[in-house]
Design an enzyme around this catalytic site. Sequence first.
Site, PDB file in Angstrom:
ATOM      1  N   ASP A 387      12.387 -13.864  27.974  1.00  0.00           N
ATOM      2  CA  ASP A 387      12.975 -13.878  26.638  1.00  0.00           C
ATOM      3  C   ASP A 387      12.202 -12.871  25.793  1.00  0.00           C
ATOM      4  O   ASP A 387      11.103 -12.442  26.171  1.00  0.00           O
ATOM      5  CB  ASP A 387      12.864 -15.288  26.063  1.00  0.00           C
ATOM      6  CG  ASP A 387      13.385 -15.384  24.643  1.00  0.00           C
ATOM      7  OD1 ASP A 387      14.425 -14.765  24.355  1.00  0.00           O
ATOM      8  OD2 ASP A 387      12.749 -16.062  23.822  1.00  0.00           O
ATOM      9  N   THR A 389      12.207 -12.906  21.795  1.00  0.00           N
ATOM     10  CA  THR A 389      11.697 -13.478  20.555  1.00  0.00           C
ATOM     11  C   THR A 389      10.765 -14.644  20.836  1.00  0.00           C
ATOM     12  O   THR A 389      11.141 -15.620  21.467  1.00  0.00           O
ATOM     13  CB  THR A 389      12.862 -13.959  19.666  1.00  0.00           C
ATOM     14  OG1 THR A 389      13.788 -12.890  19.512  1.00  0.00           O
ATOM     15  CG2 THR A 389      12.349 -14.402  18.312  1.00  0.00           C
ATOM     16  N   LYS A 521      26.282   1.304  10.395  1.00  0.00           N
ATOM     17  CA  LYS A 521      24.828   1.441  10.552  1.00  0.00           C
ATOM     18  C   LYS A 521      24.125   1.694   9.215  1.00  0.00           C
ATOM     19  O   LYS A 521      23.092   2.348   9.148  1.00  0.00           O
ATOM     20  CB  LYS A 521      24.475   2.567  11.531  1.00  0.00           C
ATOM     21  CG  LYS A 521      25.014   2.355  12.927  1.00  0.00           C
ATOM     22  CD  LYS A 521      24.565   3.471  13.861  1.00  0.00           C
ATOM     23  CE  LYS A 521      25.152   3.274  15.256  1.00  0.00           C
ATOM     24  NZ  LYS A 521      24.757   4.349  16.177  1.00  0.00           N
ATOM     25  N   ARG A 573       9.938   0.039  13.641  1.00  0.00           N
ATOM     26  CA  ARG A 573      11.379   0.047  13.376  1.00  0.00           C
ATOM     27  C   ARG A 573      11.622   0.839  12.090  1.00  0.00           C
ATOM     28  O   ARG A 573      11.090   0.491  11.040  1.00  0.00           O
ATOM     29  CB  ARG A 573      11.887  -1.390  13.225  1.00  0.00           C
ATOM     30  CG  ARG A 573      11.724  -2.210  14.483  1.00  0.00           C
ATOM     31  CD  ARG A 573      11.559  -3.682  14.169  1.00  0.00           C
ATOM     32  NE  ARG A 573      12.773  -4.337  13.735  1.00  0.00           N
ATOM     33  CZ  ARG A 573      13.500  -5.151  14.498  1.00  0.00           C
ATOM     34  NH1 ARG A 573      13.128  -5.378  15.738  1.00  0.00           N
ATOM     35  NH2 ARG A 573      14.571  -5.725  14.046  1.00  0.00           N
ATOM     36  N   ASP A 764      10.315 -19.343  25.365  1.00  0.00           N
ATOM     37  CA  ASP A 764       9.634 -20.315  24.498  1.00  0.00           C
ATOM     38  C   ASP A 764      10.582 -21.223  23.734  1.00  0.00           C
ATOM     39  O   ASP A 764      10.139 -22.101  23.005  1.00  0.00           O
ATOM     40  CB  ASP A 764       8.740 -19.581  23.495  1.00  0.00           C
ATOM     41  CG  ASP A 764       9.548 -18.866  22.422  1.00  0.00           C
ATOM     42  OD1 ASP A 764      10.614 -18.298  22.763  1.00  0.00           O
ATOM     43  OD2 ASP A 764       9.125 -18.862  21.261  1.00  0.00           O
ATOM     44  N   LYS A 958     -13.861 -21.143  63.951  1.00  0.00           N
ATOM     45  CA  LYS A 958     -12.705 -20.345  63.533  1.00  0.00           C
ATOM     46  C   LYS A 958     -12.481 -20.464  62.030  1.00  0.00           C
ATOM     47  O   LYS A 958     -12.147 -19.478  61.358  1.00  0.00           O
ATOM     48  CB  LYS A 958     -11.468 -20.819  64.298  1.00  0.00           C
ATOM     49  CG  LYS A 958     -10.175 -20.078  63.942  1.00  0.00           C
ATOM     50  CD  LYS A 958     -10.230 -18.616  64.303  1.00  0.00           C
ATOM     51  CE  LYS A 958      -8.897 -17.938  64.029  1.00  0.00           C
ATOM     52  NZ  LYS A 958      -8.947 -16.478  64.285  1.00  0.00           N
TER      53      LYS A 958
END
Length: 1110
Positions: A387, A389, A521, A573, A764, A958
């Site tokens: 995942d 986040t 955008k 970002r 999580d 052994k």
Amino acid sequence: MSNRNIGNERVIYLNNNEKNLLTYKKESNYISTSKYTLCSFIFKFLREQFSKYANVFFLFTALLQQIPNVSPTNRWTTAIPLAFVLAVTAIKEIFEDYKRHKSDNEVNNRKIQIIENNKVVVKTWDDVKVGDIVRVENDCYFPADLILLSSSEPDALCYIETSNLDGETNLKIKQGLVETSTILTPEAASQIQGIIKSEQPNNRLYNYDGVLIMGDKSYPLDPTQLLLRGAKLKNTQWIYGVVITTGPNTKLLKNSNKAPIKKTSVEHMTNYQIVFLFGILLILSITCTIGYFMRQNYSFEKVILHPKEDNSFSVKDVILGFLTFIVLFNNLIPISLIVTMEFVKYCISILINNDLDMYYEISDTAAQCRTSSLVEELGQVEYIFSDKTGTLTCNIMEFQKCSIAGQKYSKKKNKNDISLNEKSFDKLKNDLKEAHFNDSIYQFVTLLSVCHTVIPEQDEKNPTVYNYQASSPDEGALVKGAILFDFQFITRKPHSIIVRVNGKDLEYEILNICEFNSTRKRMSTIVRCPNGEIKIFTKGADTVIFERLAENGNIYMDSTIEHLEEYASEGLRTLCLATRTISSEEYMSWSKIYDEASTTLNNREEELMKAAELIEKDLFLLGATAIEDKLQDGIPETITTLTQAGIKIWILTGDKQETAVNIGLSCKLINNDMDLIIFDEEEIKGTSEGLSQFIDEHLRNPMGLVIDGKTLEYALKDDNKIKFLELATLCQSVICCRVSPLQKSLVVKLVKNNIDAITLAIGDGANDVSMIQAAHVGVGINGMEGLQAARAADFSISQFRFLNKLLLIHGSWAYSRLSKLILYSFYKNLTLYLTQFWFAFNNGFSGQTIYESWTLTSYNVLFTVFPPIVMGFFDQFINAMYLNKYPNIYKEGFLAKKFNISRFVSWTIIGLYHSLILYWMIKNIWYESQIDKNGNIGNHWMLGATLFTCVLGTVLLKAGLSIDKWNKYTTLAVVGSYVLWVILLPIYCYIGPLIKLSPELDGIGNKIYSIMVFWLTIIIIPVVCILRDYLWKFMTREYFTNDKHIIQEMQKLNIDDYSINQSWYQKAVGKISMINHMRKSRGFAFSQNESGQANLIRVYDTTKKKPTGL
């Protein structure tokens, strides 16, 4: 209306428990992630245990031993050890499942407010029933799937966090019907009457169809009113909701599966090896049976001594003779193996639980092994499904840097951390105090505090503090970033907002909002400023902003691009900001076009986009922002190390494509030079055939693969899934975004069921539970999204970086230890019981055992049980530091180099060789018999005791030769086991006959101990046997050296790796590659909810006091 389900509808009655109970009395809100219940334990446990072929065989042998005149050994020598093995395993299973029950009870006993008889009654989650009206408060999870009735916010609005469901941390807005928004008290909630017609329970998280009927009016219900179990109420004081589905019927649990019974690949291989040994056992038994009946007809006794006796035999005699040999050789398969494996696995789980390197001090949590039976799988993982986040990221966005009018600014306060030509935020804050309204730096920070859809909440305890309800974490980070410069957004009204600038409140009239979507955008807000000017503030991806700049508005573009490239190389970002002043005439003319577009019935969104294009032009570039989506500590280094170990990592997330790709770049999952294959509906033309054609085109040169949830639906269809899997496995990295929990599990199962590889899933949140359970190994993160994943997982850790030690060190050790333990266990039993076979040629295939019965039993449960245990608990073929330093060694696990058919055959041959040498030498030394100093002749029990001592010495030598790391416990186990036998033999030879347990051993202890040949035999023969093994190990290390041998020598001599450290060079090359990557595919790298916010924020007036709901 009938009080039962109608067709495909569920009918829920509001405030009518009697009718709801008649229909839904069998539906409970109780949930369970455990494997067993009191009723199912015996059946499930026995089914799991007897799926192990060894246990089935021992049960069969134990039953055979109860048949009179069949067993040459004591009737209880198999039944008692088998019962002990099953009892120990049952205790371990009960203990582990108890911890799961305890975790489930914590969830089921959470408190919830239920409306009953005009009052709020506090009950537990498992008391919640279909039709109940519940009151949920801020920061609390929804106990079941609810229909929102009302809230503390205007028009029944509320904010929820769905990170448990889809991995997204940005808040979602839900809104109840206007007709129920006036329910503000328990009394009002108790008076509402009507029914809800709801769809049947299903696993579709993003779809819902229902109808609320009150009186003679019907009101449609859709996902806007649906509050799912697992989601959390945020920034909303309270909500009232009616329960429509509970427990296993909720959408969250419909996306989950019952805890499966997992078996490791080592266990599967062990089962096949047991079948192989059983085949050897059958061959030995058949050979001895044939030999026995040939002896009856053609032996010396038949021809010379008893020629006239009738020795004919029936089919019954053949069967009984065959079963006798089955019992005689039954311990060829070690009965102690299963319990030894379980015990060692449990001990390894304790080591994992107590590893301080995997202890996270901040949350005070340690690693936890919840399913110890899977520890060796940790050393064989080839695919990791993660995942994003909360697993790779911290769910925290921070405004770190910005570029304004060609000047760089940074949040960092340490001068040493600030690069050349970069100023601090403190400097920007001081410059703003002297700036004019139309200066670039003033307009830049104003845009941050004005152009958004955030709603402020004043803290009741501290009025100077404001909490922000943001539709995306990026928006919240930008608004909070403006506060750093004393531009604090404090009030939102239906048509204006107030920003406090250096202590002075400025009101901006919100005229229009052109909303964000993935096509545009960008987002724009048109405002009337306090000075009367009309301005448009626009923020968005650099590509769409640059092409809308005026000729004189791009004076800072070159420097901004340079700064953007630098921010991108750091994994930040980015977002570009621009503005312009609009004349009143232009605005009035455009406003008419916009109003007409907003009221059209056909293609409204497209018309609004066209209207926005008309006003979003001739902009002036102010600069750019850089937000850090904080990764957890050590994520890039961990992923790099795991990749070097040959592990392939796929990201499966509910986040948007841009966010997921950006994180992939930040954590070094996506290579900077990598060409990404983007799968989306447009590329595949929305058809299954289009997907197939698209895959064919890209099979030749795969690099990185990105696919969204909608396209994945086509990819997972039977016609395409194998082809899609072929492409995905050829890619260096794979990112699946906007996927549902069910799709996550389907992707994991696709790889698990079609590729011979061990898979691991890590997450999580509750949205990760299904893939965690689907994978061979499930790892849960004790994270910010709760403990749902950790409770359902096989292992839990607090940070993704701990996966490094869990797999490369604990996993490698566990795989190596268990492999060696199993092979050694088979070898030691073959060595002992094949001597019984060689003895059969000398005893006329009579079924006579050369060893006393309880001595045979003690071989596995006492004298050779400790070497495998210390081998499995303490052995380290390479220490932790070197395993972490040279991750390539991990590949031995998923390539099955330590546990495979060839290794098993080689150990089998060694056992055969040792048994033959042991018996042949003992036979020739003793010949017919040995005579003690008093002239007494020894019997075959003395021969058996001597042979047993030699066998024990050989197998212990052994073990010593196979162990890589010696300590006091290893020495005690190997040497101590041999000494223990030598001491106990004469004692048992005295006590056994006294209690009539072993009368055949009467007096032999003193006899053999008085013979010098005995002492020479037990010293020389084991050394002769093990000499071949020693020479083979020497030759292998000396002339066929591999990486492991070299690292072991470096470890022994404490030699460091003095190769040149080129990390600085790689970092520089990486930065250049990142910049080149950004130049090739520049686009927006921020997260923003798509359309729908503009109308919602118009209903907010944060100056009004909210109702308490009581």
